[in-house]
Design an enzyme around this catalytic site. Sequence first.
Site, mmCIF file in Angstrom:
data_model
loop_
_atom_site.group_PDB
_atom_site.id
_atom_site.type_symbol
_atom_site.label_atom_id
_atom_site.label_comp_id
_atom_site.label_asym_id
_atom_site.label_seq_id
_atom_site.Cartn_x
_atom_site.Cartn_y
_atom_site.Cartn_z
ATOM 1 N N LYS A 238 0.964 -1.214 0.149
ATOM 2 C CA LYS A 238 -0.015 -0.061 -0.036
ATOM 3 C C LYS A 238 0.872 1.156 -0.056
ATOM 4 C CE LYS A 238 -2.369 -1.079 3.751
ATOM 5 N NZ LYS A 238 -3.323 -1.152 5.049
ATOM 6 N N LYS A 239 1.967 1.216 0.852
ATOM 7 C CA LYS A 239 2.631 2.569 1.067
ATOM 8 C C LYS A 239 4.009 2.643 0.492
ATOM 9 C CE LYS A 239 -0.705 3.192 4.953
ATOM 10 N NZ LYS A 239 -1.025 3.769 6.069
HETATM 11 N N1 C2G Z 1 -7.269 7.555 10.523
HETATM 12 C C1 C2G Z 1 -8.048 8.587 10.969
HETATM 13 N N2 C2G Z 1 -7.422 9.677 11.251
HETATM 14 C C2 C2G Z 1 -5.903 9.826 10.745
HETATM 15 C C3 C2G Z 1 -5.356 8.747 10.702
HETATM 16 C C4 C2G Z 1 -5.849 7.720 10.333
HETATM 17 O O1 C2G Z 1 -9.135 8.437 11.038
HETATM 18 N N3 C2G Z 1 -5.421 10.946 11.247
HETATM 19 C C5 C2G Z 1 -8.084 6.249 9.994
HETATM 20 C C6 C2G Z 1 -7.873 5.830 8.665
HETATM 21 O O2 C2G Z 1 -8.796 6.523 7.940
HETATM 22 C C7 C2G Z 1 -8.054 4.424 8.555
HETATM 23 C C8 C2G Z 1 -7.413 4.043 10.190
HETATM 24 O O3 C2G Z 1 -7.256 5.142 10.674
HETATM 25 O O4 C2G Z 1 -9.429 4.178 8.682
HETATM 26 C C9 C2G Z 1 -6.205 3.160 10.027
HETATM 27 O O5 C2G Z 1 -5.306 4.105 8.961
HETATM 28 P P1 C2G Z 1 -3.962 3.602 8.533
HETATM 29 O O6 C2G Z 1 -3.093 2.968 9.716
HETATM 30 O O7 C2G Z 1 -3.331 4.632 7.750
HETATM 31 O O8 C2G Z 1 -4.634 2.384 7.429
HETATM 32 P P2 C2G Z 1 -4.198 2.092 6.105
HETATM 33 O O9 C2G Z 1 -3.099 2.003 5.808
HETATM 34 O O10 C2G Z 1 -5.053 3.435 5.269
HETATM 35 O O11 C2G Z 1 -5.194 0.716 5.952
HETATM 36 O O12 C2G Z 1 -8.078 -2.369 4.237
HETATM 37 C C10 C2G Z 1 -7.927 -0.970 4.296
HETATM 38 C C11 C2G Z 1 -6.558 -0.713 5.035
HETATM 39 O O13 C2G Z 1 -5.828 -1.777 5.178
HETATM 40 C C12 C2G Z 1 -6.117 0.840 5.557
#
Ligand code: C2G
Length: 132
Positions: free
Chosen positions: A44-45
């Site tokens: 993903k990243k």
């Molecule tokens: N999140 C949030 N506010 C932030 C940062 C993150 O509400 N300031 C939320 C994201 O929107 C997500 C959750 O925290 O719903 C986890 O974020 P990440 O760890 O960045 O997850 P991600 O890599 O986007 O994984 O199947 C979908 C995924 O695996 C999402």
Amino acid sequence: MKNIITFGTFDAFHVGHINILERAASYGNKLIVGVSSDELSFNKKKRYPIYCQNDRLKIINSLRFVDEVFVEESLELKLDYIKQYNATVLVMGDDWLGHFDWVKKACDVLYLPRTPSISTTEIIEVVRSMPK
Ligand code: C2G
């Protein structure tokens, strides 16, 4: 019984993660969290997480409003996880808006507003720019 499911990497755990998990939990009786594997996070990243998947699972599992955790191996398996955990609502932050609408045949999908001004990427940048 209303099972809520949500997913994320939850690397360098911060208050934005707490906020979404706490709000997700408030929609049902049980919160199940899929924590992305290190490989999925890399896909993903384009970088590996700072905290390894076992540590990220341990942190999420220790929260009082989280009932169960598992390793999310692939974004495409979302429907299988929803069925496996009998989830009636999928909750995600709105950075994923519309992205998982394809599971709406199996459960409701809620996109909640992200917490502003905090992210793992920003934390990494701030730490990197600190004078040595
Ligand atoms: N999140 C949030 N506010 C932030 C940062 C993150 O509400 N300031 C939320 C994201 O929107 C997500 C959750 O925290 O719903 C986890 O974020 P990440 O760890 O960045 O997850 P991600 O890599 O986007 O994984 O199947 C979908 C995924 O695996 C999402």
